[in-house]
Design a protein around this motif. Structure first.
Motif, short mmCIF file in Angstrom:
data_model
loop_
_atom_site.label_atom_id
_atom_site.label_comp_id
_atom_site.label_asym_id
_atom_site.label_seq_id
_atom_site.Cartn_x
_atom_site.Cartn_y
_atom_site.Cartn_z
N VAL A 58 -25.06 -15.65 46.21
CA VAL A 58 -26.43 -15.53 47.12
C VAL A 58 -25.87 -15.93 48.48
O VAL A 58 -26.50 -15.43 49.55
CB VAL A 58 -27.32 -16.43 46.51
N GLU A 59 -25.25 -16.97 48.58
CA GLU A 59 -24.89 -17.76 50.14
C GLU A 59 -23.53 -18.21 50.15
O GLU A 59 -23.35 -18.98 49.07
CB GLU A 59 -26.04 -18.35 50.41
N LEU A 60 -22.64 -18.11 50.93
CA LEU A 60 -21.45 -18.86 50.98
C LEU A 60 -21.91 -20.04 52.07
O LEU A 60 -22.06 -19.43 53.25
CB LEU A 60 -20.27 -17.82 51.73
N ARG A 61 -22.07 -21.33 51.54
CA ARG A 61 -22.38 -22.14 52.34
C ARG A 61 -21.36 -22.77 53.31
O ARG A 61 -21.61 -22.98 54.59
CB ARG A 61 -22.94 -23.37 51.59
N GLN A 62 -20.16 -22.89 52.69
CA GLN A 62 -18.99 -23.41 53.39
C GLN A 62 -17.92 -22.79 53.25
O GLN A 62 -17.77 -22.50 51.79
CB GLN A 62 -18.91 -24.98 53.31
N TYR A 63 -16.83 -22.65 54.12
CA TYR A 63 -15.68 -21.91 53.64
C TYR A 63 -14.56 -22.52 54.67
O TYR A 63 -14.60 -22.78 55.82
CB TYR A 63 -15.77 -20.45 53.86
#
Length: 106
Positions: A58-63
């Motif tokens: 759905v969403e990549l929040r941190q990488y």
């Protein structure tokens, strides 16, 4: 985002276990709070069951990425529910050699 993680997320969303498994080295390990999978046979069995829940990003929040190690925090839709997830991929020869994966709040 690293190409290996992109391929892995696309294969998971497509429900394609063969494409998922192409991302792993033969001696890969997957560490989760509910168990450890060593080798592609055990990983295939675990991820085949996971694919029945139709996971998708759905969403990549941190990488974060450093050399051969990727670390992420994301929102995944799993079984129709949005869940916080985090994990680590350690790569070898352009494939997943070691992986941790878990859901937040479990």
């Amino acid at each position: 985002m690293h190409a290996v993680l992109e391929r892995q997320l696309a294969a998971l969303a497509a429900g394609d276990i063969d494409a998922v498994m192409e991302n792993y080295t033969p001696d890969a390990s997957l560490l989760r709070f509910d168990g450890v999978c060593v080798g592609t046979e055990q990983i295939r069995a675990t991820l085949s069951a996971y694919l029945t829940l139709k996971p998708r990003l759905v969403e990549l929040r941190q990488y974060a990425e450093c050399a051969d190690t990727l670390f992420y925090r994301a929102i995944m839709n799993v079984g129709g529910q949005e869940r916080g997830a985090l994990g680590t991929l350690v790569l070898r020869d352009g494939k997943i050699w070691r992986q941790t994966a878990g859901f937040l709040g479990d």
